[in-house]
Design a protein around this motif. Structure first.
Motif, short mmCIF file in Angstrom:
data_model
loop_
_atom_site.label_atom_id
_atom_site.label_comp_id
_atom_site.label_asym_id
_atom_site.label_seq_id
_atom_site.Cartn_x
_atom_site.Cartn_y
_atom_site.Cartn_z
N GLU A 59 -14.87 -2.37 -5.34
CA GLU A 59 -16.22 -1.81 -5.17
C GLU A 59 -16.24 -0.30 -5.25
N ASN A 60 -15.27 0.35 -4.59
CA ASN A 60 -15.33 1.82 -4.43
C ASN A 60 -14.76 2.61 -5.59
N LEU A 61 -13.81 2.02 -6.29
CA LEU A 61 -13.10 2.78 -7.33
C LEU A 61 -12.74 1.82 -8.45
N ARG A 62 -13.76 1.48 -9.25
CA ARG A 62 -13.55 0.44 -10.26
C ARG A 62 -12.90 1.01 -11.52
N ASP A 112 -10.83 14.01 8.01
CA ASP A 112 -11.69 12.84 8.09
C ASP A 112 -11.58 12.08 6.76
N ALA A 113 -11.04 10.84 6.82
CA ALA A 113 -10.75 10.11 5.59
C ALA A 113 -11.82 9.08 5.24
N ASP A 114 -13.02 9.20 5.87
CA ASP A 114 -14.12 8.30 5.54
C ASP A 114 -15.07 9.05 4.62
N VAL A 132 -4.17 3.18 -8.39
CA VAL A 132 -4.82 2.35 -7.36
C VAL A 132 -6.33 2.33 -7.59
N TYR A 133 -6.92 1.13 -7.52
CA TYR A 133 -8.36 0.96 -7.71
C TYR A 133 -8.92 0.18 -6.53
N HIS A 134 -10.25 0.02 -6.52
CA HIS A 134 -10.89 -0.83 -5.50
C HIS A 134 -12.01 -1.58 -6.21
N VAL A 178 17.79 1.58 6.48
CA VAL A 178 17.56 1.30 5.04
C VAL A 178 16.68 2.41 4.46
N ILE A 179 15.61 2.73 5.17
CA ILE A 179 14.63 3.72 4.69
C ILE A 179 15.25 5.11 4.64
N LEU A 180 16.01 5.46 5.67
CA LEU A 180 16.54 6.83 5.76
C LEU A 180 17.46 7.14 4.60
P1 AP5 Z 1 3.05 1.42 2.06
O1 AP5 Z 1 3.02 1.09 0.64
O2 AP5 Z 1 3.40 2.79 2.50
O3 AP5 Z 1 1.66 0.96 2.64
P2 AP5 Z 1 0.72 1.59 3.75
O4 AP5 Z 1 1.13 2.75 4.55
O5 AP5 Z 1 0.41 0.37 4.55
O6 AP5 Z 1 -0.39 2.23 2.96
P3 AP5 Z 1 -1.16 1.64 1.78
O7 AP5 Z 1 -0.39 1.85 0.52
O8 AP5 Z 1 -1.60 0.22 2.07
O9 AP5 Z 1 -2.49 2.47 1.84
P4 AP5 Z 1 -2.82 3.96 1.45
O10 AP5 Z 1 -3.06 4.75 2.69
O11 AP5 Z 1 -1.84 4.50 0.46
O12 AP5 Z 1 -4.24 3.72 0.78
P5 AP5 Z 1 -4.69 3.71 -0.76
O13 AP5 Z 1 -4.77 5.09 -1.28
O14 AP5 Z 1 -3.88 2.72 -1.54
O15 AP5 Z 1 4.05 0.44 2.85
C1 AP5 Z 1 4.11 -0.94 2.59
C2 AP5 Z 1 5.21 -1.57 3.45
O16 AP5 Z 1 6.50 -0.99 3.09
C3 AP5 Z 1 5.11 -1.32 4.97
O17 AP5 Z 1 4.27 -2.28 5.60
C4 AP5 Z 1 6.57 -1.43 5.41
O18 AP5 Z 1 6.98 -2.77 5.51
C5 AP5 Z 1 7.33 -0.79 4.22
N1 AP5 Z 1 7.56 0.67 4.41
C6 AP5 Z 1 7.07 1.69 3.62
N2 AP5 Z 1 7.49 2.88 4.08
C7 AP5 Z 1 8.25 2.63 5.17
C8 AP5 Z 1 8.94 3.45 6.10
N3 AP5 Z 1 8.94 4.79 6.02
N4 AP5 Z 1 9.63 2.85 7.12
C9 AP5 Z 1 9.65 1.51 7.25
N5 AP5 Z 1 9.01 0.66 6.41
C10 AP5 Z 1 8.32 1.22 5.39
O19 AP5 Z 1 -6.18 3.16 -0.57
C11 AP5 Z 1 -6.44 1.83 -0.15
C12 AP5 Z 1 -7.67 1.27 -0.91
O20 AP5 Z 1 -8.82 2.02 -0.51
C13 AP5 Z 1 -7.58 1.43 -2.43
O21 AP5 Z 1 -8.20 0.33 -3.04
C14 AP5 Z 1 -8.37 2.72 -2.74
O22 AP5 Z 1 -8.97 2.69 -4.03
C15 AP5 Z 1 -9.44 2.68 -1.64
N6 AP5 Z 1 -9.79 4.02 -1.19
C16 AP5 Z 1 -8.97 5.10 -1.01
N7 AP5 Z 1 -9.67 6.16 -0.53
C17 AP5 Z 1 -10.95 5.74 -0.40
C18 AP5 Z 1 -12.15 6.37 0.06
N8 AP5 Z 1 -12.18 7.64 0.48
N9 AP5 Z 1 -13.29 5.63 0.08
C19 AP5 Z 1 -13.30 4.35 -0.33
N10 AP5 Z 1 -12.21 3.70 -0.79
C20 AP5 Z 1 -11.04 4.38 -0.81
#
Ligand code: AP5
Length: 228
Positions: free
Chosen positions: A139-142, A195-197, A135-137, A63-65
């Motif tokens: 606490e971290n990104l209001r 380093d993503a922290d 995308v927001y958070h 599906v993804i490919l």
């Molecule tokens: P997908 O949407 O890709 O989700 P994910 O990989 O689980 O990643 P996220 O979107 O949850 O996180 P992110 O790394 O983008 O973090 P964000 O920047 O948002 O996939 C969802 C689902 O779709 C999968 O589970 C699967 O079922 C399916 N899927 C998708 N692609 C697929 C594939 N190729 N094959 C098969 N299935 C697939 O940040 C997270 C939070 O943290 C935010 O609130 C943000 O504000 C905060 N934040 C970000 N950076 C920082 C920082 N440095 N410090 C503090 N807070 C931060």
């Protein structure tokens, strides 16, 4: 420039991809965002993906490919950054083949490194805009006004797969099926661990340093040097 951003769920891929795409004029292609749009539109593909996404497992490769091949073929010449794809070694092999068919390769793969405990906290506090995908958070990104998108005023929502149980499943899936990609790419082209922290802007600066060095290296081909 053609890039892949790897990282666990919640590592900040979406957040950083938006910055990278803006900095280098690239198309940001997020497989998760495409799937969520298909779901919202009630398409056959969206309906097929729903049960997998809601339980925190991967949508089947076939599906993804097909979905990603179509999106990549439409990408502009300046390039793209892939977010959430590839997610299995099989997907990576297919991506290589797809690019090779057009006489292209990836220019770099960036890997956002983060501890699982930080991820869990980030995801339960995440809020997103259903209209523009910002995308927001909590606490971290209001946002400027609580619960409202800065860009378009839409009410922010919590993703259905951001509850603690599904997050635990997504992390398990990541370690089993996606983490092997780190070795795949380390042995196959230009690879950077990041380093993503920490502060998101500091992380962006680290990434820009690496990519600027790549763009300005004497070996860079004209595709990579092209920067809007
Ligand atoms: P997908 O949407 O890709 O989700 P994910 O990989 O689980 O990643 P996220 O979107 O949850 O996180 P992110 O790394 O983008 O973090 P964000 O920047 O948002 O996939 C969802 C689902 O779709 C999968 O589970 C699967 O079922 C399916 N899927 C998708 N692609 C697929 C594939 N190729 N094959 C098969 N299935 C697939 O940040 C997270 C939070 O943290 C935010 O609130 C943000 O504000 C905060 N934040 C970000 N950076 C920082 C920082 N440095 N410090 C503090 N807070 C931060």
């Amino acid at each position: 420039m053609r890039l892949v951003l790897l990282g666990a769920p919640g590592a900040g891929k979406g957040t950083q991809c938006k910055h990278i795409a803006a900095q280098y004029g690239l198309l940001h292609l997020s497989s998760g965002d495409i799937l969520r749009k298909e779901r919202a539109a009630g398409t056959k593909l969206g309906k097929k993906a729903q049960q997998f996404m809601d339980s925190g497992v991967l949508v089947p490769d076939e599906v993804i490919l097909e979905m990603m091949a179509e999106a990549i073929k439409k990408a502009p010449a300046v390039g793209f950054i892939l977010d959430g794809f590839p997610r299995t070694v099989n997907q990576a092999v297919h991506l290589d083949k797809l690019l090779a068919a057009g006489d292209r390769t990836l220019d770099a793969v960036l890997n956002l490194k983060i501890d699982d405990r930080i991820v869990a906290k980030r995801m339960t506090g995440r809020r997103s805009c259903p209209q523009c995908g910002a995308v927001y958070h909590i606490e971290n990104l209001r946002p400027k006004v609580e619960g409202v998108c800065d860009n378009d005023g839409a009410a922010l929502v919590q993703r259905p797969d951001d509850g603690p149980e599904v997050v635990a499943n997504r992390l398990k899936t990541y370690h089993q099926q996606t983490e092997p990609l780190v070795d795949y790419y380390k042995n196959n082209g230009t690879f950077f661990d990041i380093d993503a922290d920490g502060d998101p802007d500091r992380i962006s600066s680290l990434i820009f340093e690496k990519l600027d060095a790549l763009v300005n290296s004497p070996e860079a081909n004209k595709d990579v040097k092209r920067k809007l």
